[in-house]
Design a protein around this motif. Structure first.
Motif, short mmCIF file in Angstrom:
data_model
loop_
_atom_site.label_atom_id
_atom_site.label_comp_id
_atom_site.label_asym_id
_atom_site.label_seq_id
_atom_site.Cartn_x
_atom_site.Cartn_y
_atom_site.Cartn_z
N CYS A 53 76.32 60.50 39.93
CA CYS A 53 75.76 61.78 39.46
C CYS A 53 76.72 62.45 38.48
CB CYS A 53 75.48 62.70 40.65
SG CYS A 53 74.08 62.21 41.67
N LYS A 54 77.98 62.45 38.83
CA LYS A 54 79.01 63.07 37.97
C LYS A 54 79.03 62.38 36.62
CE LYS A 54 83.95 63.88 37.59
NZ LYS A 54 85.26 63.61 38.15
N HIS A 55 79.03 61.06 36.62
CA HIS A 55 79.07 60.31 35.35
C HIS A 55 77.80 60.51 34.53
CE1 HIS A 55 82.31 57.45 37.11
NE2 HIS A 55 82.84 58.52 36.58
N SER A 56 76.71 60.89 35.19
CA SER A 56 75.45 61.16 34.48
C SER A 56 75.38 62.59 33.97
CB SER A 56 74.26 60.88 35.41
OG SER A 56 74.24 59.52 35.78
N GLY A 57 76.38 63.40 34.33
CA GLY A 57 76.43 64.76 33.82
C GLY A 57 75.88 65.82 34.76
N PHE A 58 75.44 65.44 35.94
CA PHE A 58 74.89 66.42 36.87
C PHE A 58 75.99 67.32 37.41
CE2 PHE A 58 71.66 63.00 37.28
CZ PHE A 58 70.54 63.74 36.92
N SER A 59 75.67 68.58 37.60
CA SER A 59 76.59 69.55 38.19
C SER A 59 76.68 69.29 39.70
CB SER A 59 76.08 70.97 37.95
OG SER A 59 74.89 71.18 38.70
N LYS A 88 68.35 68.65 33.12
CA LYS A 88 69.68 68.25 32.66
C LYS A 88 69.60 67.75 31.22
CE LYS A 88 73.08 68.51 34.17
NZ LYS A 88 74.15 69.52 33.90
N ILE A 89 68.58 66.98 30.91
CA ILE A 89 68.39 66.48 29.54
C ILE A 89 68.23 67.66 28.57
CG2 ILE A 89 66.80 65.25 27.99
CD1 ILE A 89 66.26 63.35 30.42
#
Length: 133
Positions: A53-59, A88-89
């Motif tokens: 999730c972190k690597h995908s940019g999610f908070s 997120k996008i």
């Protein structure tokens, strides 16, 4: 497994794992008699999920919501995860737009400056940022 082993297997520092625990994203399955955290294979999977999730940019909040869906799949619908991802996008698209605007501004500033050895009193970049140009 103890936190040091979870750290090695997940590639996430012990400090960060403790942070995730404080944030409510990760919880040790149990505590040993001497109060050490004991993690299971499920905890390792959760740590890896958090990292993905972190690597995908999610908070952290978004990760928490995705973890809630993951933890109770039968209580949720796929659309919930899609909405989080879609939002997120949109957020990232806005950030990209802002970064491109910054880049354009910086390129304009760079073009107006001669980059010479004269005093910064005459620097076009400084003047422009001061609002004189």
């Amino acid at each position: 497994m103890k936190i040091s082993e979870l750290e090695k297997k997940s590639g996430i520092s012990a400090h960060t794992l403790r942070y995730y625990e404080k944030a409510g994203l990760l919880k040790a399955s149990q505590r040993s008699a001497n109060n050490y955290r004991e993690y299971s294979q499920d905890d390792l999977a959760t740590a890896r999920f958090i990292q993905a999730c972190k690597h995908s940019g999610f908070s952290l909040a978004e990760t928490g919501a995705l973890l809630a869906i993951k933890g109770n799949k039968d209580q949720h619908v796929c659309a919930e995860a899609k909405i989080i991802t879609h939002n997120k996008i949109k957020q990232i698209s806005e950030q990209i737009k802002q970064l491109k605007n910054m880049q354009n501004t910086l390129q304009k500033l760079e073009k107006i400056c001669c980059g010479g050895a004269e005093s910064a009193e005459f620097c076009s970049i400084i003047s422009a940022l001061e609002g004189e140009q």
